[in-house]
Scaffold this motif. Sequence first.
Motif, PDB file in Angstrom:
ATOM      1  N   THR A 113      36.887  37.100  30.207  1.00 17.28           N
ATOM      2  CA  THR A 113      37.584  37.812  29.509  1.00 17.28           C
ATOM      3  C   THR A 113      38.652  38.459  30.123  1.00 17.28           C
ATOM      4  O   THR A 113      38.649  38.802  31.196  1.00 17.28           O
ATOM      5  N   LEU A 114      39.983  38.424  29.489  1.00 15.14           N
ATOM      6  CA  LEU A 114      41.085  38.835  29.966  1.00 15.14           C
ATOM      7  C   LEU A 114      41.169  40.216  30.130  1.00 15.14           C
ATOM      8  O   LEU A 114      40.851  40.933  29.077  1.00 15.14           O
ATOM      9  N   SER A 115      41.123  40.839  31.323  1.00 13.92           N
ATOM     10  CA  SER A 115      40.986  42.302  31.656  1.00 13.92           C
ATOM     11  C   SER A 115      42.091  42.424  32.845  1.00 13.92           C
ATOM     12  O   SER A 115      42.479  41.819  33.516  1.00 13.92           O
ATOM     13  N   ILE A 116      42.012  43.914  32.994  1.00 18.39           N
ATOM     14  CA  ILE A 116      43.362  44.226  33.954  1.00 18.39           C
ATOM     15  C   ILE A 116      42.675  43.932  35.437  1.00 18.39           C
ATOM     16  O   ILE A 116      43.272  43.387  36.212  1.00 18.39           O
ATOM     17  N   THR A 117      41.282  44.207  35.630  1.00 18.76           N
ATOM     18  CA  THR A 117      40.715  43.715  36.831  1.00 18.76           C
ATOM     19  C   THR A 117      40.587  42.416  37.038  1.00 18.76           C
ATOM     20  O   THR A 117      41.367  41.971  38.214  1.00 18.76           O
ATOM     21  N   TYR A 118      40.608  41.261  36.144  1.00 18.33           N
ATOM     22  CA  TYR A 118      40.922  39.908  36.383  1.00 18.33           C
ATOM     23  C   TYR A 118      42.136  39.594  36.737  1.00 18.33           C
ATOM     24  O   TYR A 118      42.375  39.117  37.694  1.00 18.33           O
ATOM     25  N   CYS A 119      43.158  40.096  36.027  1.00 20.85           N
ATOM     26  CA  CYS A 119      44.574  39.870  36.452  1.00 20.85           C
ATOM     27  C   CYS A 119      44.912  40.348  37.696  1.00 20.85           C
ATOM     28  O   CYS A 119      45.664  39.932  38.476  1.00 20.85           O
ATOM     29  N   ALA A 120      44.400  41.726  38.085  1.00 18.06           N
ATOM     30  CA  ALA A 120      44.720  42.141  39.431  1.00 18.06           C
ATOM     31  C   ALA A 120      44.053  41.225  40.546  1.00 18.06           C
ATOM     32  O   ALA A 120      44.829  41.160  41.565  1.00 18.06           O
ATOM     33  N   PHE A 121      42.855  40.757  40.209  1.00 16.63           N
ATOM     34  CA  PHE A 121      42.305  40.006  41.286  1.00 16.63           C
ATOM     35  C   PHE A 121      43.270  38.702  41.343  1.00 16.63           C
ATOM     36  O   PHE A 121      43.501  37.868  42.404  1.00 16.63           O
ATOM     37  N   MET A 122      43.923  38.225  40.361  1.00 18.11           N
ATOM     38  CA  MET A 122      44.314  36.731  40.218  1.00 18.11           C
ATOM     39  C   MET A 122      45.811  37.228  41.100  1.00 18.11           C
ATOM     40  O   MET A 122      46.306  36.279  41.660  1.00 18.11           O
ATOM     41  N   VAL A 123      46.332  38.272  40.900  1.00 20.60           N
ATOM     42  CA  VAL A 123      47.777  38.572  41.350  1.00 20.60           C
ATOM     43  C   VAL A 123      47.493  38.920  43.032  1.00 20.60           C
ATOM     44  O   VAL A 123      48.195  38.123  43.817  1.00 20.60           O
ATOM     45  N   LEU A 124      46.550  39.470  43.501  1.00 19.26           N
ATOM     46  CA  LEU A 124      46.160  39.809  44.853  1.00 19.26           C
ATOM     47  C   LEU A 124      45.734  38.467  45.440  1.00 19.26           C
ATOM     48  O   LEU A 124      46.464  38.346  46.695  1.00 19.26           O
ATOM     49  N   ALA A 125      45.025  37.705  44.935  1.00 16.87           N
ATOM     50  CA  ALA A 125      44.721  36.565  45.379  1.00 16.87           C
ATOM     51  C   ALA A 125      45.803  35.657  45.704  1.00 16.87           C
ATOM     52  O   ALA A 125      46.110  34.915  46.825  1.00 16.87           O
ATOM     53  N   THR A 126      46.871  35.774  44.680  1.00 19.26           N
ATOM     54  CA  THR A 126      47.986  34.649  44.770  1.00 19.26           C
ATOM     55  C   THR A 126      49.062  35.116  45.781  1.00 19.26           C
ATOM     56  O   THR A 126      49.598  34.548  46.526  1.00 19.26           O
TER      57      THR A 126
END
Length: 316
Positions: A113-126
């Motif tokens: 599910t696309l969520s703020i938390t998911y996007c935050a983890f993606m951005v931080l990991a990248t």
Amino acid sequence: MLHLRLIVPSDRTEAAVALIERTVGTTHLVVLPGAARDPAGDLVLCDVARESGHQVLRALRDLGLDEDGSIAVEDIDLSLSERAAKAEEEAPGEAADAVLWEQLSDATHEESTLSITYCAFMVLATMIAACGVVLDNAVLIVGAMAVGPEFGPLAGVCTGIVRRAPGLVLRSLSALLVGFAAAIAATTLFSVGMDALDLFSRDLLDGERPNTGFIWQPDPFSFVVALLAGAAGTLSLTSTKSGALIGVAISVTTVPAAANAAVALSYGEFGQMWGSVEQLLLNLLGIVLAGTLTLLAQMLLWRTRRGQWLRGRRRA
């Protein structure tokens, strides 16, 4: 063993109890008439061997309990019971090989599910991976791989294909595309800022990088590793082996490839950028292909074993 907690409309309690009683691998049946208030009905509790879990859940859903009542499933970490041990022995196959498809669909739905938390983890990991790319630091690359949440949507795509659930496939693909797009865009801006602070430089990106140069130079081994990781990751989900899933996360260069593409884009290094994008797509394709084939193989294997078990019981 699995523990089932059911809220059953009173007019279907007899059918639900009969279903549980005739299913091999069930035990510890408890019926509390009128105990449920919202929704109203009877409370039915039982334990079931994991090998029989999918069969029971599918039959209970056919009774409409997921619509008019409730079906809750919990894993039992410890059960000191001779009846439970006997139920597991009688059930077909091995618990480690059984796939609880409802549980898998629910887990991948949540993870994809696309969520703020998911996007935050993606951005931080990248962003972490970007630091590892520029510094040629393998430790940071491994850390970024472990932080990245992209395997959830990838598993969602595989599960949706096998379960013929186009909604899950589209949701998972949306999470992947939006997540990686947001991560690359944010990391490109991050790279520009780090360059302005003299922490990143083109010379570091273009210099010798023995530990991270492979990220933007895909080869046949990239696809082979992605296939192996996809199969291992899928098995870890169906068998609930979280440790194995972490191992998969740090074996595939999806997030590092996205990071390298972002840093290269910030410096106009389009050769590195396209090489990184190719690496990313190659890994995503390999994981989805292997994951889907693994689920199909598990489904076929389980049907074959269950058919053999049923034929053996008829002869007996």
